[in-house]
Write a protein that holds these residues in place. Structure first.
Motif, PDB file in Angstrom:
ATOM      1  N   THR A  74     -24.283   6.667  -0.171  1.00  0.00           N
ATOM      2  CA  THR A  74     -23.635   6.574   1.145  1.00  0.00           C
ATOM      3  C   THR A  74     -22.152   6.269   1.008  1.00  0.00           C
ATOM      4  N   VAL A  75     -21.806   5.327   0.123  1.00  0.00           N
ATOM      5  CA  VAL A  75     -20.403   4.971  -0.067  1.00  0.00           C
ATOM      6  C   VAL A  75     -19.637   6.129  -0.698  1.00  0.00           C
ATOM      7  N   LEU A  76     -20.247   6.835  -1.629  1.00  0.00           N
ATOM      8  CA  LEU A  76     -19.570   7.973  -2.250  1.00  0.00           C
ATOM      9  C   LEU A  76     -19.258   9.056  -1.216  1.00  0.00           C
ATOM     10  N   ASN A  77     -20.146   9.248  -0.256  1.00  0.00           N
ATOM     11  CA  ASN A  77     -19.874  10.221   0.811  1.00  0.00           C
ATOM     12  C   ASN A  77     -18.689   9.771   1.671  1.00  0.00           C
ATOM     13  N   VAL A  78     -18.593   8.466   1.931  1.00  0.00           N
ATOM     14  CA  VAL A  78     -17.455   7.942   2.687  1.00  0.00           C
ATOM     15  C   VAL A  78     -16.169   8.125   1.898  1.00  0.00           C
ATOM     16  N   ILE A  79     -16.227   7.908   0.581  1.00  0.00           N
ATOM     17  CA  ILE A  79     -15.042   8.067  -0.258  1.00  0.00           C
ATOM     18  C   ILE A  79     -14.558   9.511  -0.231  1.00  0.00           C
ATOM     19  N   GLU A  80     -15.476  10.451  -0.242  1.00  0.00           N
ATOM     20  CA  GLU A  80     -15.088  11.860  -0.221  1.00  0.00           C
ATOM     21  C   GLU A  80     -14.367  12.237   1.072  1.00  0.00           C
ATOM     22  N   SER A  82     -12.573  10.086   2.917  1.00  0.00           N
ATOM     23  CA  SER A  82     -11.431   9.206   3.169  1.00  0.00           C
ATOM     24  C   SER A  82     -10.159   9.782   2.557  1.00  0.00           C
ATOM     25  N   GLU A  83      -9.044   9.464   3.203  1.00  0.00           N
ATOM     26  CA  GLU A  83      -7.730   9.893   2.723  1.00  0.00           C
ATOM     27  C   GLU A  83      -6.792   8.691   2.704  1.00  0.00           C
ATOM     28  N   GLY A  84      -5.722   8.812   1.936  1.00  0.00           N
ATOM     29  CA  GLY A  84      -4.729   7.747   1.860  1.00  0.00           C
ATOM     30  C   GLY A  84      -4.859   6.943   0.578  1.00  0.00           C
ATOM     31  N   LEU A  85      -3.922   6.022   0.389  1.00  0.00           N
ATOM     32  CA  LEU A  85      -3.900   5.200  -0.821  1.00  0.00           C
ATOM     33  C   LEU A  85      -4.846   4.013  -0.731  1.00  0.00           C
ATOM     34  N   LEU A  86      -5.116   3.526   0.486  1.00  0.00           N
ATOM     35  CA  LEU A  86      -5.955   2.345   0.664  1.00  0.00           C
ATOM     36  C   LEU A  86      -7.324   2.723   1.198  1.00  0.00           C
ATOM     37  N   GLY A 161      17.739  -0.669  -0.787  1.00  0.00           N
ATOM     38  CA  GLY A 161      16.864  -1.015  -1.904  1.00  0.00           C
ATOM     39  C   GLY A 161      15.732  -0.012  -2.070  1.00  0.00           C
ATOM     40  N   ARG A 162      15.247   0.112  -3.288  1.00  0.00           N
ATOM     41  CA  ARG A 162      14.144   1.029  -3.574  1.00  0.00           C
ATOM     42  C   ARG A 162      12.828   0.274  -3.437  1.00  0.00           C
ATOM     43  N   VAL A 163      12.054   0.655  -2.440  1.00  0.00           N
ATOM     44  CA  VAL A 163      10.789  -0.042  -2.169  1.00  0.00           C
ATOM     45  C   VAL A 163       9.581   0.864  -2.362  1.00  0.00           C
ATOM     46  N   GLY A 164       9.783   2.177  -2.306  1.00  0.00           N
ATOM     47  CA  GLY A 164       8.657   3.085  -2.446  1.00  0.00           C
ATOM     48  C   GLY A 164       7.758   3.054  -1.221  1.00  0.00           C
ATOM     49  N   ALA A 165       6.546   3.529  -1.397  1.00  0.00           N
ATOM     50  CA  ALA A 165       5.579   3.515  -0.292  1.00  0.00           C
ATOM     51  C   ALA A 165       5.180   2.082   0.028  1.00  0.00           C
ATOM     52  N   LEU A 166       5.032   1.787   1.306  1.00  0.00           N
ATOM     53  CA  LEU A 166       4.687   0.426   1.719  1.00  0.00           C
ATOM     54  C   LEU A 166       3.326   0.016   1.160  1.00  0.00           C
ATOM     55  N   GLU A 167       2.416   0.986   1.039  1.00  0.00           N
ATOM     56  CA  GLU A 167       1.077   0.684   0.519  1.00  0.00           C
ATOM     57  C   GLU A 167       1.106   0.299  -0.959  1.00  0.00           C
ATOM     58  N   SER A 168       2.194   0.654  -1.675  1.00  0.00           N
ATOM     59  CA  SER A 168       2.273   0.320  -3.095  1.00  0.00           C
ATOM     60  C   SER A 168       2.451  -1.183  -3.331  1.00  0.00           C
ATOM     61  N   TRP A 169       2.799  -1.937  -2.283  1.00  0.00           N
ATOM     62  CA  TRP A 169       2.948  -3.383  -2.399  1.00  0.00           C
ATOM     63  C   TRP A 169       1.611  -4.102  -2.246  1.00  0.00           C
ATOM     64  N   VAL A 170       0.553  -3.362  -1.894  1.00  0.00           N
ATOM     65  CA  VAL A 170      -0.775  -3.962  -1.720  1.00  0.00           C
ATOM     66  C   VAL A 170      -1.441  -4.108  -3.080  1.00  0.00           C
ATOM     67  N   HIS A 171      -2.221  -5.141  -3.254  1.00  0.00           N
ATOM     68  CA  HIS A 171      -2.933  -5.381  -4.517  1.00  0.00           C
ATOM     69  C   HIS A 171      -3.878  -4.206  -4.810  1.00  0.00           C
ATOM     70  N   PRO A 172      -4.006  -3.810  -6.088  1.00  0.00           N
ATOM     71  CA  PRO A 172      -4.859  -2.653  -6.427  1.00  0.00           C
ATOM     72  C   PRO A 172      -6.310  -2.780  -5.985  1.00  0.00           C
ATOM     73  N   MET A 176      -7.929   3.023  -2.945  1.00  0.00           N
ATOM     74  CA  MET A 176      -9.020   3.966  -3.086  1.00  0.00           C
ATOM     75  C   MET A 176      -9.396   4.151  -4.552  1.00  0.00           C
ATOM     76  N   GLU A 177      -8.408   4.102  -5.438  1.00  0.00           N
ATOM     77  CA  GLU A 177      -8.676   4.290  -6.859  1.00  0.00           C
ATOM     78  C   GLU A 177      -9.601   3.198  -7.391  1.00  0.00           C
ATOM     79  N   ARG A 178      -9.347   1.960  -6.992  1.00  0.00           N
ATOM     80  CA  ARG A 178     -10.209   0.857  -7.429  1.00  0.00           C
ATOM     81  C   ARG A 178     -11.593   0.974  -6.795  1.00  0.00           C
ATOM     82  N   TRP A 179     -11.664   1.416  -5.552  1.00  0.00           N
ATOM     83  CA  TRP A 179     -12.956   1.603  -4.870  1.00  0.00           C
ATOM     84  C   TRP A 179     -13.791   2.645  -5.602  1.00  0.00           C
TER      85      TRP A 179
END
Length: 286
Positions: A74-80, A82-86, A161-172, A176-179
């Motif tokens: 079920t979770v793998l289907n949700v992952i498929e 889902s979009e975005g970094l988080l 200043g160089r901050v990159g994507a705002l989501e990149s400041w969130v803990h890994p 989605m990669e960690r999930w």
């Protein structure tokens, strides 16, 4: 704690004996990257295996294994989908944080990564973007930039200043990669008991002595005194948050005493139709 002491001295004394790091977010270390103070995850899992808890040990373990197989799929289907970094939940929480951050005012000290972020009067917080900390400690505990930190990141970007994507400041841990890594493991299917390999165990584990209790076995968890007090009122089960149906018209929102005649009208309509049909049959017979 002062407010609790003024309200109930015994409760204050009881709570004072428990180290604050076990129940107060202000004393959390941040190692777990979570601000959860309840055991809701255990309660959810316990609720999912309620059908298998009263089975023998092997049958109960088989029930849990099959549930975990379904859960992972079920979770793998949700992952498929889902979009975005988080993750979807982290994305929802972070969007709320960004909405709140728009109401804050930021002041930079001109050097380094220290920012003073203020919203309400006398509620300024210091954000250190280099250390990824905020004096409110929400960023350290949850791993997700608080509203003060988001406002400071926007201010740094506005100053070049160089901050990159705002989501990149969130803990890994919220990505989605960690999930995907967490659910990369599988619970494999196994054959039924008829194909299990028989082993000659040196010891035999006998079942515990069972004493049949009086009455029907209980499957539901025991409710606390507070829950029972909220459920009951004047010795009767409360009907709060429930919708009763009228015994006359079978519609919800009222009872038979406040019915406006819907049920009687329906009955009258039915009787009228049957009466007309009977008159037609009698006339045809004559």
């Amino acid at each position: 704690m002062d407010e609790l002491k003024a309200f109930n001295k015994k409760a204050h004394l009881w709570l004072s004996k428990i180290p604050p790091l076990h129940w107060s977010r202000a004393y959390f270390s941040g190692r777990a990257v979570s601000d959860i103070v309840l055991n809701n995850m255990c309660e959810v899992f316990n609720g999912k295996i309620v059908e298998g808890r009263d089975k023998p040990i092997i049958s109960a373990l088989e029930y849990i294994r099959e549930y975990l197989m379904r859960r992972i799929v079920t979770v793998l289907n949700v992952i498929e989908r889902s979009e975005g970094l988080l993750t979807p939940k982290a994305t929802e929480l972070f969007e709320g944080i960004k909405r709140d951050a728009t109401a804050y005012h930021v002041q930079w000290n001109g050097g380094g990564d220290l920012y003073q972020v203020s919203g309400k009067p006398n509620h300024a917080r210091v954000v250190n973007l280099a250390a990824r900390t905020c004096s409110c400690r929400a960023w350290e505990i949850t791993g997700m930039p608080c509203r003060h930190a988001v406002a400071a990141i926007w201010e740094k970007a506005a100053n070049g200043g160089r901050v990159g994507a705002l989501e990149s400041w969130v803990h890994p841990v919220h990505t989605m990669e960690r999930w995907k890594q967490v659910y990369s493991f599988r619970v494999n299917p196994i054959n039924g008991r008829t194909l299990w390999t028989r082993v000659n165990a040196p010891t035999t584990i006998t079942p515990p002595k069972h004493h049949t209790q009086v009455g029907r076995p209980k499957k539901l968890r025991k409710r606390s005194a507070v829950e029972l007090e909220e459920m009951t009122q004047s010795g009767r089960l409360s009907k709060k948050h429930t919708k009763g149906a009228c015994s006359k018209c079978k519609k919800t929102g009222h009872n038979s005493r406040t019915c406006k005649g819907q049920g009687e009208a329906a009955k009258t309509g039915k009787l009228g139709k049957s009466g007309n049909a009977g008159k037609k049959r009698k006339a045809a017979a004559n």
